[in-house]
Design a protein around this motif. Structure first.
Motif, PDB file in Angstrom:
ATOM      1  N   LYS A  95      -8.391 -14.446   3.137  1.00 25.90           N
ATOM      2  CA  LYS A  95      -9.285 -13.392   2.641  1.00 25.90           C
ATOM      3  C   LYS A  95      -9.617 -13.541   1.164  1.00 25.90           C
ATOM      4  O   LYS A  95     -10.663 -13.089   0.722  1.00 25.90           O
ATOM      5  CB  LYS A  95      -8.666 -12.020   2.910  1.00 25.90           C
ATOM      6  N   TYR A  96      -8.682 -14.144   0.408  1.00 26.94           N
ATOM      7  CA  TYR A  96      -9.022 -14.339  -1.013  1.00 26.94           C
ATOM      8  C   TYR A  96      -9.420 -15.788  -1.310  1.00 26.94           C
ATOM      9  O   TYR A  96      -9.515 -16.206  -2.451  1.00 26.94           O
ATOM     10  CB  TYR A  96      -7.897 -13.865  -1.948  1.00 26.94           C
ATOM     11  N   SER A  97      -9.651 -16.545  -0.237  1.00 25.83           N
ATOM     12  CA  SER A  97     -10.061 -17.936  -0.393  1.00 25.83           C
ATOM     13  C   SER A  97     -11.483 -18.137   0.123  1.00 25.83           C
ATOM     14  O   SER A  97     -12.135 -17.199   0.568  1.00 25.83           O
ATOM     15  CB  SER A  97      -9.094 -18.847   0.376  1.00 25.83           C
ATOM     16  N   ASP A  98     -11.960 -19.394   0.079  1.00 31.98           N
ATOM     17  CA  ASP A  98     -13.283 -19.738   0.581  1.00 31.98           C
ATOM     18  C   ASP A  98     -13.144 -20.586   1.841  1.00 31.98           C
ATOM     19  O   ASP A  98     -12.065 -21.128   2.129  1.00 31.98           O
ATOM     20  CB  ASP A  98     -14.074 -20.519  -0.473  1.00 31.98           C
ATOM     21  N   GLU A  99     -14.238 -20.668   2.586  1.00 28.53           N
ATOM     22  CA  GLU A  99     -14.235 -21.469   3.798  1.00 28.53           C
ATOM     23  C   GLU A  99     -15.273 -22.584   3.703  1.00 28.53           C
ATOM     24  O   GLU A  99     -16.313 -22.428   3.060  1.00 28.53           O
ATOM     25  CB  GLU A  99     -14.551 -20.606   5.027  1.00 28.53           C
ATOM     26  N   PHE A 100     -14.938 -23.688   4.358  1.00 26.37           N
ATOM     27  CA  PHE A 100     -15.862 -24.816   4.436  1.00 26.37           C
ATOM     28  C   PHE A 100     -16.003 -25.202   5.906  1.00 26.37           C
ATOM     29  O   PHE A 100     -15.039 -25.112   6.674  1.00 26.37           O
ATOM     30  CB  PHE A 100     -15.333 -26.006   3.632  1.00 26.37           C
ATOM     31  N   SER A 101     -17.240 -25.593   6.251  1.00 25.06           N
ATOM     32  CA  SER A 101     -17.447 -26.000   7.638  1.00 25.06           C
ATOM     33  C   SER A 101     -18.506 -27.084   7.684  1.00 25.06           C
ATOM     34  O   SER A 101     -19.438 -27.113   6.866  1.00 25.06           O
ATOM     35  CB  SER A 101     -17.884 -24.814   8.491  1.00 25.06           C
ATOM     36  N   THR A 102     -18.364 -27.966   8.634  1.00 30.47           N
ATOM     37  CA  THR A 102     -19.403 -28.988   8.839  1.00 30.47           C
ATOM     38  C   THR A 102     -20.406 -28.526   9.879  1.00 30.47           C
ATOM     39  O   THR A 102     -21.359 -29.236  10.183  1.00 30.47           O
ATOM     40  CB  THR A 102     -18.767 -30.308   9.306  1.00 30.47           C
ATOM     41  N   ASP A 103     -20.216 -27.314  10.419  1.00 33.27           N
ATOM     42  CA  ASP A 103     -21.176 -26.724  11.336  1.00 33.27           C
ATOM     43  C   ASP A 103     -22.440 -26.375  10.552  1.00 33.27           C
ATOM     44  O   ASP A 103     -22.377 -25.747   9.492  1.00 33.27           O
ATOM     45  CB  ASP A 103     -20.566 -25.471  11.968  1.00 33.27           C
ATOM     46  N   ARG A 104     -23.641 -26.776  11.053  1.00 31.63           N
ATOM     47  CA  ARG A 104     -24.895 -26.621  10.300  1.00 31.63           C
ATOM     48  C   ARG A 104     -25.156 -25.168   9.913  1.00 31.63           C
ATOM     49  O   ARG A 104     -25.525 -24.866   8.780  1.00 31.63           O
ATOM     50  CB  ARG A 104     -26.070 -27.151  11.125  1.00 31.63           C
ATOM     51  N   THR A 105     -24.950 -24.266  10.851  1.00 29.64           N
ATOM     52  CA  THR A 105     -25.218 -22.861  10.569  1.00 29.64           C
ATOM     53  C   THR A 105     -24.276 -22.343   9.493  1.00 29.64           C
ATOM     54  O   THR A 105     -24.679 -21.608   8.594  1.00 29.64           O
ATOM     55  CB  THR A 105     -25.080 -22.025  11.850  1.00 29.64           C
ATOM     56  N   THR A 106     -23.023 -22.742   9.599  1.00 27.71           N
ATOM     57  CA  THR A 106     -22.042 -22.304   8.601  1.00 27.71           C
ATOM     58  C   THR A 106     -22.388 -22.843   7.220  1.00 27.71           C
ATOM     59  O   THR A 106     -22.264 -22.145   6.206  1.00 27.71           O
ATOM     60  CB  THR A 106     -20.631 -22.771   9.018  1.00 27.71           C
ATOM     61  N   ILE A 107     -22.802 -24.120   7.194  1.00 28.17           N
ATOM     62  CA  ILE A 107     -23.201 -24.711   5.910  1.00 28.17           C
ATOM     63  C   ILE A 107     -24.385 -23.953   5.321  1.00 28.17           C
ATOM     64  O   ILE A 107     -24.435 -23.668   4.115  1.00 28.17           O
ATOM     65  CB  ILE A 107     -23.545 -26.209   6.104  1.00 28.17           C
ATOM     66  N   ILE A 108     -25.342 -23.609   6.170  1.00 29.50           N
ATOM     67  CA  ILE A 108     -26.514 -22.847   5.707  1.00 29.50           C
ATOM     68  C   ILE A 108     -26.074 -21.508   5.118  1.00 29.50           C
ATOM     69  O   ILE A 108     -26.503 -21.117   4.038  1.00 29.50           O
ATOM     70  CB  ILE A 108     -27.499 -22.629   6.874  1.00 29.50           C
ATOM     71  N   MET A 109     -25.187 -20.824   5.845  1.00 24.59           N
ATOM     72  CA  MET A 109     -24.718 -19.521   5.365  1.00 24.59           C
ATOM     73  C   MET A 109     -23.969 -19.676   4.042  1.00 24.59           C
ATOM     74  O   MET A 109     -24.137 -18.865   3.126  1.00 24.59           O
ATOM     75  CB  MET A 109     -23.820 -18.867   6.415  1.00 24.59           C
ATOM     76  N   ARG A 110     -23.137 -20.754   3.975  1.00 22.72           N
ATOM     77  CA  ARG A 110     -22.396 -20.957   2.733  1.00 22.72           C
ATOM     78  C   ARG A 110     -23.341 -21.237   1.569  1.00 22.72           C
ATOM     79  O   ARG A 110     -23.182 -20.706   0.471  1.00 22.72           O
ATOM     80  CB  ARG A 110     -21.415 -22.128   2.910  1.00 22.72           C
ATOM     81  N   ASN A 111     -24.327 -22.072   1.797  1.00 23.41           N
ATOM     82  CA  ASN A 111     -25.288 -22.387   0.731  1.00 23.41           C
ATOM     83  C   ASN A 111     -26.073 -21.148   0.290  1.00 23.41           C
ATOM     84  O   ASN A 111     -26.503 -21.050  -0.857  1.00 23.41           O
ATOM     85  CB  ASN A 111     -26.252 -23.471   1.192  1.00 23.41           C
ATOM     86  N   LEU A 112     -26.266 -20.231   1.222  1.00 22.80           N
ATOM     87  CA  LEU A 112     -26.976 -18.988   0.883  1.00 22.80           C
ATOM     88  C   LEU A 112     -26.038 -17.953   0.282  1.00 22.80           C
ATOM     89  O   LEU A 112     -26.486 -16.894  -0.175  1.00 22.80           O
ATOM     90  CB  LEU A 112     -27.640 -18.404   2.135  1.00 22.80           C
ATOM     91  N   GLY A 113     -24.758 -18.244   0.296  1.00 24.08           N
ATOM     92  CA  GLY A 113     -23.783 -17.304  -0.259  1.00 24.08           C
ATOM     93  C   GLY A 113     -23.399 -16.209   0.703  1.00 24.08           C
ATOM     94  O   GLY A 113     -22.800 -15.202   0.293  1.00 24.08           O
TER      95      GLY A 113
END
Length: 849
Positions: A95-113
């Motif tokens: 909960k106090y960390s970040d997540e990384f994923s190679t899933d395209r949708t997840t990457i998109i969401m991460r890039n969008l914050g």
């Protein structure tokens, strides 16, 4: 995705700055399919350690991260799906960390914050949208990190409409504008790369659109008919009722902001015209009473119908001039007024002229010359002004046909009524002068220098005299009023009796200092032995009376810089400036129909000249006068308007006068001696009334030289520029909210405003746009226009009651809302006043419409 690309993204994330409260970066990577399980051991990160989860080492991982090593950055890699919250032993750390994923949708969401995993299905839904880099870039610029499902939908729609920010109102506006332009690019993009059903669901939620026909055409009609229903005080046709929104307030506020937006209003016009034709609204407007749509400004047909009905009433002598004026004043604040401003001005000046004629026609009687002269200068001149203004605006109309019959009535009233009656009574009164051109105790034009300029020699002050060729009295009155309100200083106009005959050569000479004025055998005007023709000669005549004098032409000053002004006028005590726009165009047969345009141009040129004199050479005392006035009518000159004459040798002949030594007596004329000219046997013969002598050639509509009041009432405007703290500054009138309560409890509310002072002297009008907004400046109501320009002493005439409709939304009574008053004419600081309000509405609905 390749491991090198994974490493690059991870390095960027570990090297970014720590957010508030964080001491290190921990990133969880749940590799759902174990795609990188075999490569993870080869991954080396420059600023982080790697911790691999195997599904059994949670206790070790928790101990390592929270006890053993609490300073290092860590990549926590798990070659399996992320456990649910109940099964996830590392949930507190996650909960106090970040997540990384190679899933395209997840990457998109991460890039969008976007961190809300619950939105992943929404982003999955828009896979096609993210195939385009430009759409992706635009969406990212919206900063939607703290978003909801609905805000994602709206952001996608905004990006597909290429908007600079995410906003549903702007999406709808873009689609309506596109439809107005017969385009459907954005709508097609939404259908291909967005979700058209979601769009219509939002239309239902926020605007109440529940029609079965899901088209922009129907949506356009829906908005405009709803706004019409709100403003029309008559029944909407039954087959339109399905287009009336259950959320009328929201539709009306949206449309109000659309039509009043400076960048979008032209597109609104296109949309409105398109829907108006589809509805065949003209047939209905002709049936409704004018009072029922006098405040409606959604469709231009209402302005066209109002103008046509006012024209019909003026033609039929229906009266009600005050009511017509009120209608025009109401329309001034409406959307379409700017398109029909010339039409309304035409109607306004027509009713001013007809109403003025109604009031004075029985007052024009046989009277003494002095009394008629004073009545003209005090009252009658307004009809000449109204006629001039009517023709001026008529000439600017893109479609003149609806005004032809009214123009004929105005022409007939002006010429056959006013001009003929006044000129005949004036001619009759002049016969009592027994051929002497002098009306005591009127000031004479030839005494101008002695009366107005010479006194400054004793005061050791310098004086500027602007002589505008053909500036007749009624036009000078308008100029005086403008100067009195626009400039810091005092302005006063007085009339003087022009010299006879009233033509340029003699009028210009009369305004110069002189001991004697003569006309030689070649009919040249001689002042104290010098020809008065031309600026150079006039400068010499001035210098004989005052050595520190100069005469210059207006054209010489055009575009001059301050230093040039100072060099030219340095040390000069008397400056004469000759301006010629009116007579130059009027006396030319090819341009005489432009004479009223020339008057308007003259106003601008003279005001700019005065401004230059004040700013560049600190001019204080400025006079504006003329050599003569003029008569002008637009209609054809009839044979009955002409006076026959014999051919005379050794004479100066003009359409309005003859100078001759012969004793002749032409029918329909008046004869005056020329005692005001030195050593002459000349006589001046002029037509009675406003007739013209028969002269070969074109150009008989614009004339001067005779004795008509329009020709010989010469204006003298004295403008004194005031400096210092005691000078009265020009300021806009103040407008105050007079409603006592600062709490709104209904979605329809009325507020009252008061114009504090009347318009006079240095107090000028103010135009305000008024609306309610939240703390961020987002509008929550429609916009009203207030034009505070009343000249009435009656406070009731300076009171404005405006209707505000609020959006149907939740209002927080603890939040800040403001009544915003914007000065539309200001370019830097538009906010005139912001008044805090509390909005406390228990239930938002559209009751009351």
């Amino acid at each position: 995705m390749e491991l090198d690309e994974v490493k690059k993204i991870l390095e960027q994330n570990f090297n970014k700055g720590l957010s508030e409260g964080k001491k290190r970066n921990i990133i969880f990577w749940y590799d759902d399919n174990g795609e990188f399980k075999g490569q993870i051991d080869t991954l080396e990160l420059s600023n982080a350690k790697i911790l691999k989860l195997d599904g059994q080492n949670y206790f070790y991982a928790k101990y390592l991260l929270e006890k053993q090593d609490i300073k290092s950055n860590y990549l926590v890699y798990a070659p399996f799906c992320k456990p649910g919250p109940r099964e996830n032993w590392l949930l507190d750390i996650l909960k106090y960390s970040d997540e990384f994923s190679t899933d395209r949708t997840t990457i998109i969401m991460r890039n969008l914050g976007v961190k809300n995993e619950a939105l992943k299905n929404i982003f999955e839904h828009y896979k096609k949208f993210f195939d385009n880099k430009e759409r992706y870039r635009l969406l990212k610029s919206y900063n939607i990190e703290y978003c909801t499902e609905e805000s994602v939908h709206i952001a996608i729609l905004s990006a597909l409409c290429k908007l600079p920010f995410s906003d549903l109102d702007e999406v709808v506006k873009s689609l309506l504008i596109e439809y107005a332009k017969d385009d459907n690019t954005y709508f097609t993009e939404i259908d291909k790369f967005g979700d058209i059903n979601t769009f219509w669901a939002l239309m239902e939620k926020y605007y109440g659109y529940i029609l079965e026909e899901k088209t922009i055409e129907h949506l356009s009609a829906f908005f405009l008919i709803t706004a019409l229903y709100y403003t029309l005080e008559d029944k909407i046709p039954a087959h339109w009722e399905k287009f009336i929104s259950p959320k009328k307030a929201d539709c009306f506020v949206f449309l109000s902001n659309f039509m009043n937006n400076a960048k979008a209003m032209d597109y609104f016009d296109m949309l409105s015209i398109k829907v108006e034709k589809q509805l065949n609204l003209r047939d209905y407007a002709d049936k409704w009473h004018i009072d029922n749509y006098v405040v409606s400004d959604v469709f231009k047909i209402f302005d066209e119908t109002i103008i046509n009905k006012l024209i019909e009433n003026l033609i039929s002598d229906a009266g009600e001039f005050e009511r017509y004026t009120d209608i025009i004043l109401q329309r001034r604040t409406k959307h379409w007024y700017r398109k029909y401003e010339n039409d309304y001005n035409c109607v306004y000046w027509a009713l001013v002229m007809l109403d003025s004629w109604r009031k004075i026609k029985d007052d024009i009687k046989e009277d003494k010359p002095y009394d008629l002269f004073q009545k003209y200068a005090g009252q009658y001149y307004i009809i000449d002004m109204a006629y001039r203004k009517f023709i001026y605006f008529f000439d600017k109309l893109p479609n003149k046909e609806p005004f032809f019959e009214l123009k004929e009535k105005i022409e007939n009233t002006y010429v056959n009524g006013y001009l003929n009656q006044l000129s005949i009574k004036w001619s009759d009164s002049l016969e009592t002068l027994e051929q002497n051109w002098k009306i005591s105790p009127l000031e004479l034009q030839q005494d101008f220098y002695i009366n107005h300029v010479k006194p400054y020699e004793d005061k050791d002050e310098r004086v500027f005299v602007i002589i505008s060729d053909g500036l007749r009295y009624e036009a000078a009155k308008e100029l005086e009023e403008d100067l009195n309100t626009e400039r810091k200083g005092s302005t006063k106009i007085t009339p003087m009796l022009g010299i006879l005959p009233s033509y340029t050569a003699l009028g210009m000479a009369a305004l110069l200092p002189h001991n004697e004025i003569k006309i030689n055998d070649k009919f040249q005007v001689i002042v104290d032995g010098l020809s008065s023709d031309g600026t150079e000669n006039r400068s010499k005549i001035l210098q004989k009376a005052q050595k520190d004098s100069i005469a210059v032409g207006y054209e010489q000053l055009s575009g001059m810089k301050r230093d040039d002004f100072r060099k030219l006028f340095g040390g000069k005590k008397v400056v004469y400036i000759y301006h010629n726009s009116i007579d130059a165009r009027g006396d030319n047969a090819l341009t005489e129909n432009e004479v009223f345009n020339a008057v308007e141009d003259t106003f601008g040129e003279l005001k700019a000249l005065i401004n230059d004199l004040i700013n560049n050479v600190s001019a204080t005392n400025i006079y504006i006068t003329a050599d003569h006035g003029f008569i002008y009518k637009r209609g054809n000159i009839q044979e009955s308007d002409k006076v026959s004459k014999e051919s005379l040798e050794d004479s100066l002949q003009n359409r309005r006068f003859i100078l001759t030594e012969e004793d002749v007596d032409f029918n329909g004329t008046l004869t005056f001696n020329m005692n005001h000219i030195e050593d002459t046997k000349l006589k001046c013969i002029v037509p009675r009334g406003v007739s013209r002598f028969k002269v070969q050639g074109k150009g008989a509509n614009y004339v001067h030289g005779g004795v008509a009041l329009q020709e010989v009432v010469i204006p003298v405007i004295k403008f004194k520029h005031e400096r210092g703290k005691t000078a009265k500054e020009v300021k806009k009138v103040d407008v105050k909210l007079t409603s006592i309560s600062r709490k709104i409890t209904n979605n329809i509310t009325y507020l009252e405003f008061f114009q504090v002072e009347k318009i006079q002297d240095k107090t000028v009008p103010r135009r305000l746009s008024v609306y309610l907004a939240d703390e961020e400046g987002n509008r929550v109501s429609n916009e009203n226009i207030i034009i505070a320009d009343s000249t009435s002493d009656n406070p009731e005439d300076r009171t404005f009651r405006e209707k505000f409709v609020l959006k149907s939304m939740k209002y927080d009574k603890s939040s800040k809302y403001y009544l915003v008053l914007e000065d539309e004419e200001e370019t830097v600081e538009r906010i005139y006043e912001k008044i805090p309000f509390i909005i406390d509405i228990a239930f938002m609905n559209d009751f009351g419409f």
